[in-house]
Design a protein around this motif. Sequence first.
Motif: not given
Length: 724
Positions: A152-176
Amino acid sequence: MTFKTSFVALAVLTALTQSAIAQEKSDSEINKNKEIERITVTASRMDKSPSSIPNTVTIIDRVQLEEQFRTTKDLSTIIGNLAPSFSPSRQKMSNTGETLRGRPPLIMIDGVPQSNPLRSGGRSGQTIDPAMIERIEIIHGANAMHGLGAQGGIINYITKKPTGDNQHVASFDVTVPDSLKSNGVSFGASYAFSGESELIDMLGSVSYRNNGVYYDANHDVIGVDTTQGESMDSQSKDFFIKLGHNFTESRLELMVNHYNMDNNGDWMAVAGNKPNGIPTGAVEEKQPWEAANNEVTTTSLTYTHENIAGQQLSMQLFNQDFKAVYGGGCFDSFYDPSFEGSDQVVQCGVNSKGEHLYYEQSRNSSVKWGLKTSLIAKNIADTGIDAAYGIDLFRDTTEQDLVKTGFSWVPESTYDNFAPYLQLDYDLIKDLTLSTGVRYEHATLSVDDYKTLYGAGNKQIAGGEATFDETLFNVGLSYKITPDIRIYTSYNQGFGMPDIGRILRDGNSFPDANPSINDSLALTPIVTDNVELGADYQGSFLSAKIAYYRSATDLGARLALNSDGFYDVKREKSVIDGIEANVTAYLTSNDDLGMNIALQRGEYDVNGDNKVDTDLDGANISPNRINLFWTHNFDNEMSTRVQANYFMDRDFENAKGAKYAEFDGYTTVDASLSMPLYTGTLSIGVQNLFNKDYFNYYSQTMGTNDRYFKGMGRTATLGYTVAF
């Protein structure tokens, strides 16, 4: 206590209507061009821009993903929202029956196949957490760019790449859920870090998600699929790391992703009554077997060089280790008289033959290894010809056994594949490009002697090797009438195998007196021919695409549901044709208004006369649908999105013209907003905003009393992301 529809709608619309106040920019400041050509499609094997590929291509970038994450983290739902020729999500752990243009797609992570060619199992959609994904590339229609499986075709998930900067990212979510019941609350968290030194750059991420119980629009618990797999009342964890080192003209990169999803096993299904419109329900009760789960590790080592004798080199060594446990049940298919009264199993009932059944479940294991090599040469000898060529090597070893009795349901099978390929691009005249290519597939399937289960005929099957050779062609023309308008046409062949596991375990696949895998026509590969004609327009104020396609195979692999709720494979001729279209109007620099349409029909040959005569069912083709959306970006970095999914009614007719199934369409609406808050971003999303009560597409068209599921009612999601 529930969310009031009027209150939610008012809150969302109040935010949206502020767009009229915020519009103060002149036309000269409006961003007319969305710069989609900056992205190259890695799945094309030539790293081409979307407008130079003579096929329909959908790129879901990180901005679009973030908009969708406000309301859902389900990848199948997200893809369907943005590429409507993909089937509606089943909202379960299993993705069986989720197709692209009516045929199974090849799902990849950074080019590593996630689909299991020997025994699909319907779990290829649950192998990575969405938080790890940078963008999604979708090439519509059968093709052989990556070999096996892209019917039926191709679905390719491209993952994240390093940004070159020292960085931290935190995410939170809640579903009700709309009911506000505590057991329906879902929550998730992820943490990512990125940085580099003189020797290495790296990106790492971990995530955790806990899904609560799902509720329908009437605040009733949605039925659980204890056999194929259930995503509600489950937990998932993902560990991802990417390490890279840049040399003068080359790069070496390692990617590892480990994902597992475990159902808690605390709910049992309560059978519904499909003829009377009573949905399958659920009751809180511990399952008497190991709950369904997935555990997948994907590893890739990639080496690229920008100048090998004037050519670009890419080599990728990959591995995927896949394990899936399916839930149990009281099935005729698993019965064996040698376990009558055995202490090793738990008795659960008596069938119509007076046989004492027992609880049993299956487990699927698959290990894939592969090597992809390619060289890209530009403007060979000043002829204007670009070429990509290389060799792909692939091995898959798969087995499916029964957990309690230890019987082998699908014997250990090894699939080896060797595939050289050549792809050429040539500008025949100015703005007219010819793309053509050939790929040779040499494959060997090896199976030892084995016996089918008692319920599948108790047949002794002679093992051996079955060898397949196919030469696959593609040719396409792309013509730019103006810098903004393009027309194209293409012919592509796709190569795939039927679900070998389902064939080997079915005694009916081997009707001869002395059956052998060498004698089974059912093991023959699937070659799909895809013809497409399309046109694109990319202007300052409007972009539009439309394509007509026709996909045909003389020996397809239709999934047919048996009495135990398992699927068998039917090898038949099938033809699918359809239209895909999307239009996006850039109303202002801050407002996009768009519509996506997917219409398709499909038939198969039920009586072997080489004429298609019966409509493909809901496990083998998607519904016709229209997706509408409106996005608005405020000057203060706040953004909103409203989207509607309209699924059209459909009747399914047999060869005599009689209706054998029907789908009662429905419309759902989602709305969301994102806004800066302190040093991070706050998002609020509502899925199924108007709390539409509906049975999902799969349940209506393929459901039984045990799988007649309602769709999820209104849910609200609150998320927060902060970088530091």
